[in-house]
Design an enzyme around this catalytic site. Structure first.
Site, mmCIF file in Angstrom:
data_model
loop_
_atom_site.group_PDB
_atom_site.id
_atom_site.type_symbol
_atom_site.label_atom_id
_atom_site.label_comp_id
_atom_site.label_asym_id
_atom_site.label_seq_id
_atom_site.Cartn_x
_atom_site.Cartn_y
_atom_site.Cartn_z
ATOM 1 N N LYS A 1 0.845 -1.205 0.000
ATOM 2 C CA LYS A 1 0.000 0.000 0.000
ATOM 3 C C LYS A 1 0.879 1.253 0.000
ATOM 4 O O LYS A 1 2.092 1.168 0.283
ATOM 5 C CB LYS A 1 -0.923 -0.030 1.227
ATOM 6 C CG LYS A 1 -0.194 -0.081 2.559
ATOM 7 C CD LYS A 1 -1.155 -0.425 3.714
ATOM 8 C CE LYS A 1 -0.402 -0.498 5.023
ATOM 9 N NZ LYS A 1 -1.250 -0.956 6.135
ATOM 10 N N TYR B 1 14.760 30.748 8.332
ATOM 11 C CA TYR B 1 13.493 31.364 8.755
ATOM 12 C C TYR B 1 13.440 31.530 10.273
ATOM 13 O O TYR B 1 13.812 30.603 11.009
ATOM 14 C CB TYR B 1 12.307 30.492 8.352
ATOM 15 C CG TYR B 1 11.910 30.618 6.911
ATOM 16 C CD1 TYR B 1 11.553 31.854 6.359
ATOM 17 C CD2 TYR B 1 11.856 29.498 6.092
ATOM 18 C CE1 TYR B 1 11.180 31.945 5.026
ATOM 19 C CE2 TYR B 1 11.473 29.577 4.767
ATOM 20 C CZ TYR B 1 11.136 30.807 4.239
ATOM 21 O OH TYR B 1 10.757 30.909 2.935
HETATM 22 C C1 LIG Z 1 -0.410 -1.890 6.862
HETATM 23 C C2 LIG Z 1 -0.989 -3.196 7.234
HETATM 24 C C3 LIG Z 1 -0.179 -4.350 7.268
HETATM 25 C C4 LIG Z 1 1.323 -4.288 7.195
HETATM 26 O O1 LIG Z 1 1.799 -3.887 8.450
HETATM 27 P P1 LIG Z 1 3.348 -3.701 8.798
HETATM 28 O O2 LIG Z 1 3.364 -3.309 10.216
HETATM 29 O O3 LIG Z 1 3.824 -2.596 7.888
HETATM 30 O O4 LIG Z 1 4.031 -4.979 8.515
HETATM 31 C C5 LIG Z 1 -0.802 -5.578 7.444
HETATM 32 N N1 LIG Z 1 -2.140 -5.664 7.626
HETATM 33 C C6 LIG Z 1 -2.942 -4.579 7.644
HETATM 34 C C7 LIG Z 1 -4.398 -4.741 7.862
HETATM 35 C C8 LIG Z 1 -2.400 -3.310 7.457
HETATM 36 O O5 LIG Z 1 -3.194 -2.230 7.504
#
Ligand SMILES: *Cc1c(COP(=O)(O)O)cnc(C)c1O
Length: 345
Positions: free
Chosen positions: A33, A242
């Site tokens: 993702k 800044y």
């Molecule tokens: C993002 C996510 C993962 C992966 O988690 P990590 O901690 O990055 O390994 C797995 N399952 C779900 C439902 C997630 O939202």
């Protein structure tokens, strides 16, 4: 060239996937993702597919459609947000598998695409996504009669293995899925590290693939090298940046570096984050601006052409700590202006 260079080591990524696969008692999927945690889904996903990953996970159907274009037919693409209104065309056209999160989503999916596969996400205590026990009890007979591919849930505290919430969620998941015949998935990176009881049939690592905690043994995947645009000498008492956020307490040499908060180097790093010229450490001097950082290089033996802010000297979690956040946020904030270079195919 005025942009930073983000080097992504696909060989290290692949090694991390294989290592997590060895730790998993069953199948190992891959979570890609948010553009593969900022590393670039078009290069990351095909490499993981070549290593043997057959089930991929994304957050939305739109991400799933983009992933299907990259992977082609074959690998299963699971969508955590399920079947939202408006998703039917994407799910059908790109052969996505929604993780149904509620009886409403289940009804929508079964009515719109009666033959299309799906998974179910259960809520076992996190109270974020998924069917609660009563929803599942009420819908499971119908759902198990159709093309159900996976039943999954997600741990809220897996980065802290001793938390009692982990065992409570495991108990809830075990009870809710005791006589389920399809594959079960419970653990992301943190859960894999908690051992076989937490792993079930399929694991879903994300952050560990990309070199982040809680997978402390991960190989680093990203290096970010920023070009120095200008170097100047600043007299004692002059200010930099800044708000005059840095005041020179000694004659100071300042390098102005090309990258800023628009590139994901958030303002909370101001004054605390470190940059590296090889083994030499330099401090940020003053505030992070949109496109620029000012760095105290007084103690460097030679004027640098580049300074590294991510690399072997300072990984995503070390930089995250300086910024008061987590490695996940550093990675997924890496901006589109960097030139991305890949090591390995
Ligand atoms: C993002 C996510 C993962 C992966 O988690 P990590 O901690 O990055 O390994 C797995 N399952 C779900 C439902 C997630 O939202």
């Amino acid at each position: 060239m005025g942009t930073g260079i983000l080097t992504i080591d696909l060989d290290a990524l692949a090694a991390n996937w294989r290592a997590l696969d060895r730790l998993s008692r069953g199948e190992t999927g891959a979570v890609v993702k948010a553009d593969a945690y900022g590393c670039g889904i078009d290069r990351v996903a095909p490499r993981l597919a070549r290593e043997g990953a057959r089930r991929f996970f994304v957050a939305t159907a739109e991400e799933g459609a983009a992933l299907r274009a990259v992977l082609g037919p074959g690998p299963e693409i699971n969508v955590f947000s399920g079947h939202m209104s408006g998703d039917t065309g994407l799910i059908r056209d790109h052969a996505l598998t929604p993780m149904l999160n509620s009886p409403e989503q289940a009804a929508r999916h079964r009515a719109a695409l009666p033959d299309a596969p799906y998974g179910v996400q259960l809520d076992t205590g996190m109270n974020r996504l998924g069917m609660e026990a009563a929803d599942w009890a009420a819908t499971r007979v119908g759902l198990e009669a159709g093309p159900l591919t996976l039943v999954m849930s997600h741990l809220a505290c897996a980065d802290e293995p001793d938390r009692v919430e982990n065992a409570a969620q495991l108990k809830a998941f075990t009870e809710m899925t005791a006589d389920v015949t399809v594959p079960r998935s419970f653990s992301a990176t943190g859960g894999i590290l908690m051992g076989p009881d937490y792993q079930f049939d399929l694991t879903r690592p994300g952050i560990g693939l990309y070199g982040g905690l809680p997978y402390a043994a991960a190989q680093p995947v990203v290096r970010l090298s920023l070009p120095v645009i200008q170097i100047r000498d600043v007299a004692q008492g002059e200010f930099v940046g800044y708000g005059g956020g840095f005041i020179a307490e000694r004659p100071t040499r300042i390098a102005t570096v090309s990258a800023g908060y628009a590139d994901g180097l958030i303002r909370y790093m101001s004054g605390v984050a470190q940059l590296f010229d090889g083994e030499h450490v330099c401090r940020l001097a003053g505030r992070v601006s949109m496109d620029l950082l000012t760095v105290d290089i007084t103690d460097l033996p030679e004027p640098p052409e580049h300074l590294d802010i991510l690399g072997p000297q300072q990984g995503v979690d070390a930089l995250a700590e300086a910024a008061g956040t987590i490695g996940y946020e550093i990675l997924t904030s890496l901006g589109p202006r960097y030139q991305r270079r890949y090591i390995g195919g």
